[in-house]
Scaffold this motif. Structure first.
Motif, PDB file in Angstrom:
ATOM      1  N   MET A   1     -21.068  -4.906  31.330  1.00 31.88           N
ATOM      2  CA  MET A   1     -20.571  -4.159  32.458  1.00 31.88           C
ATOM      3  C   MET A   1     -19.959  -5.081  33.512  1.00 31.88           C
ATOM      4  N   LYS A   2     -20.694  -6.157  33.824  1.00 25.60           N
ATOM      5  CA  LYS A   2     -20.181  -7.057  34.849  1.00 25.60           C
ATOM      6  C   LYS A   2     -18.840  -7.638  34.438  1.00 25.60           C
ATOM      7  N   ALA A   3     -18.700  -7.980  33.177  1.00 25.19           N
ATOM      8  CA  ALA A   3     -17.435  -8.546  32.702  1.00 25.19           C
ATOM      9  C   ALA A   3     -16.311  -7.520  32.827  1.00 25.19           C
ATOM     10  N   GLN A   4     -16.621  -6.273  32.543  1.00 28.09           N
ATOM     11  CA  GLN A   4     -15.608  -5.227  32.659  1.00 28.09           C
ATOM     12  C   GLN A   4     -15.214  -5.016  34.114  1.00 28.09           C
ATOM     13  N   LEU A   5     -16.170  -5.085  35.022  1.00 29.32           N
ATOM     14  CA  LEU A   5     -15.856  -4.961  36.446  1.00 29.32           C
ATOM     15  C   LEU A   5     -15.001  -6.141  36.905  1.00 29.32           C
ATOM     16  N   ARG A   6     -15.372  -7.354  36.471  1.00 27.45           N
ATOM     17  CA  ARG A   6     -14.613  -8.543  36.858  1.00 27.45           C
ATOM     18  C   ARG A   6     -13.193  -8.514  36.314  1.00 27.45           C
ATOM     19  N   SER A   7     -13.010  -7.887  35.159  1.00 29.04           N
ATOM     20  CA  SER A   7     -11.677  -7.852  34.558  1.00 29.04           C
ATOM     21  C   SER A   7     -10.777  -6.798  35.198  1.00 29.04           C
ATOM     22  N   GLY A   8     -11.347  -6.022  36.129  1.00 25.59           N
ATOM     23  CA  GLY A   8     -10.538  -5.057  36.854  1.00 25.59           C
ATOM     24  C   GLY A   8     -10.707  -3.615  36.424  1.00 25.59           C
ATOM     25  N   ARG A   9     -11.638  -3.353  35.527  1.00 23.36           N
ATOM     26  CA  ARG A   9     -11.859  -1.967  35.112  1.00 23.36           C
ATOM     27  C   ARG A   9     -12.414  -1.171  36.285  1.00 23.36           C
ATOM     28  N   ALA A  10     -11.911   0.022  36.477  1.00 24.52           N
ATOM     29  CA  ALA A  10     -12.343   0.868  37.598  1.00 24.52           C
ATOM     30  C   ALA A  10     -13.820   1.225  37.446  1.00 24.52           C
ATOM     31  N   PRO A  11     -14.623   1.021  38.498  1.00 19.50           N
ATOM     32  CA  PRO A  11     -16.058   1.281  38.407  1.00 19.50           C
ATOM     33  C   PRO A  11     -16.402   2.704  37.963  1.00 19.50           C
ATOM     34  N   HIS A  12     -15.628   3.688  38.421  1.00 16.45           N
ATOM     35  CA  HIS A  12     -15.977   5.066  38.058  1.00 16.45           C
ATOM     36  C   HIS A  12     -15.859   5.303  36.552  1.00 16.45           C
ATOM     37  N   THR A  13     -15.082   4.492  35.839  1.00 18.75           N
ATOM     38  CA  THR A  13     -14.973   4.659  34.386  1.00 18.75           C
ATOM     39  C   THR A  13     -16.209   4.134  33.663  1.00 18.75           C
ATOM     40  N   LEU A  14     -17.019   3.346  34.359  1.00 16.94           N
ATOM     41  CA  LEU A  14     -18.233   2.796  33.754  1.00 16.94           C
ATOM     42  C   LEU A  14     -19.458   3.680  33.966  1.00 16.94           C
ATOM     43  N   LEU A  15     -19.343   4.668  34.840  1.00 20.18           N
ATOM     44  CA  LEU A  15     -20.500   5.523  35.126  1.00 20.18           C
ATOM     45  C   LEU A  15     -21.100   6.168  33.874  1.00 20.18           C
ATOM     46  N   PRO A  16     -20.307   6.749  32.995  1.00 20.11           N
ATOM     47  CA  PRO A  16     -20.913   7.344  31.797  1.00 20.11           C
ATOM     48  C   PRO A  16     -21.660   6.308  30.950  1.00 20.11           C
ATOM     49  N   LEU A  17     -21.139   5.089  30.893  1.00 22.24           N
ATOM     50  CA  LEU A  17     -21.805   4.041  30.130  1.00 22.24           C
ATOM     51  C   LEU A  17     -23.135   3.654  30.772  1.00 22.24           C
ATOM     52  N   LEU A  18     -23.145   3.537  32.082  1.00 20.49           N
ATOM     53  CA  LEU A  18     -24.382   3.200  32.779  1.00 20.49           C
ATOM     54  C   LEU A  18     -25.412   4.321  32.674  1.00 20.49           C
ATOM     55  N   GLU A  19     -24.954   5.556  32.776  1.00 21.03           N
ATOM     56  CA  GLU A  19     -25.880   6.688  32.637  1.00 21.03           C
ATOM     57  C   GLU A  19     -26.497   6.710  31.244  1.00 21.03           C
ATOM     58  N   LYS A  20     -25.696   6.445  30.228  1.00 24.53           N
ATOM     59  CA  LYS A  20     -26.207   6.402  28.852  1.00 24.53           C
ATOM     60  C   LYS A  20     -27.173   5.229  28.681  1.00 24.53           C
ATOM     61  N   ALA A  21     -26.841   4.092  29.270  1.00 22.22           N
ATOM     62  CA  ALA A  21     -27.725   2.928  29.192  1.00 22.22           C
ATOM     63  C   ALA A  21     -29.075   3.237  29.841  1.00 22.22           C
ATOM     64  N   LEU A  22     -29.050   3.872  31.018  1.00 26.89           N
ATOM     65  CA  LEU A  22     -30.304   4.233  31.686  1.00 26.89           C
ATOM     66  C   LEU A  22     -31.135   5.162  30.812  1.00 26.89           C
ATOM     67  N   GLN A  23     -30.492   6.109  30.171  1.00 25.75           N
ATOM     68  CA  GLN A  23     -31.204   7.037  29.283  1.00 25.75           C
ATOM     69  C   GLN A  23     -31.803   6.281  28.090  1.00 25.75           C
ATOM     70  N   CYS A  24     -31.017   5.417  27.481  1.00 26.58           N
ATOM     71  CA  CYS A  24     -31.499   4.673  26.308  1.00 26.58           C
ATOM     72  C   CYS A  24     -32.638   3.727  26.670  1.00 26.58           C
ATOM     73  N   PHE A  25     -32.529   3.025  27.795  1.00 28.17           N
ATOM     74  CA  PHE A  25     -33.602   2.123  28.206  1.00 28.17           C
ATOM     75  C   PHE A  25     -34.860   2.905  28.571  1.00 28.17           C
ATOM     76  N   GLY A  26     -34.694   4.099  29.150  1.00 29.89           N
ATOM     77  CA  GLY A  26     -35.848   4.953  29.428  1.00 29.89           C
ATOM     78  C   GLY A  26     -36.540   5.392  28.149  1.00 29.89           C
ATOM     79  N   ASP A  27     -35.754   5.754  27.145  1.00 27.64           N
ATOM     80  CA  ASP A  27     -36.327   6.129  25.847  1.00 27.64           C
ATOM     81  C   ASP A  27     -37.010   4.938  25.187  1.00 27.64           C
ATOM     82  N   ALA A  28     -36.381   3.765  25.282  1.00 24.26           N
ATOM     83  CA  ALA A  28     -36.944   2.556  24.675  1.00 24.26           C
ATOM     84  C   ALA A  28     -38.252   2.167  25.343  1.00 24.26           C
TER      85      ALA A  28
END
Length: 72
Positions: A1-28
């Motif tokens: 995620m940090k690399a994608q932010l540094r490369s200029g990817r818009a933060p709002h496009t990462l929200l679904p990925l972060l939400e999925k990560a939070l769900q997966c880490f919660g399940d794990a």
């Protein structure tokens, strides 16, 4: 995620990925072996990333209040 932010990817496009990560880490966390706190640590890192980026849309981000913590 940090690399994608540094490369200029818009933060709002990462929200679904972060939400999925939070769900997966919660399940794990529910099935982790004793003594292995990796899921909690990674969940916490996602939360810190969300809190550190003012460009994330506040109304789309899950609210992290004082009583919130890693999944149990």
């Amino acid at each position: 995620m940090k690399a994608q932010l540094r490369s200029g990817r818009a933060p709002h496009t990462l929200l679904p990925l972060l939400e999925k990560a939070l769900q997966c880490f919660g399940d794990a966390e529910k099935i982790h072996p004793p003594g292995n706190d990796d899921a909690i640590l990674r969940w916490n890192r996602c939360v810190r990333l969300l809190q550190s980026q003012p460009d994330f849309e506040a109304e789309e981000v899950v609210s992290f209040e004082g009583q919130d913590g890693p999944p149990e």
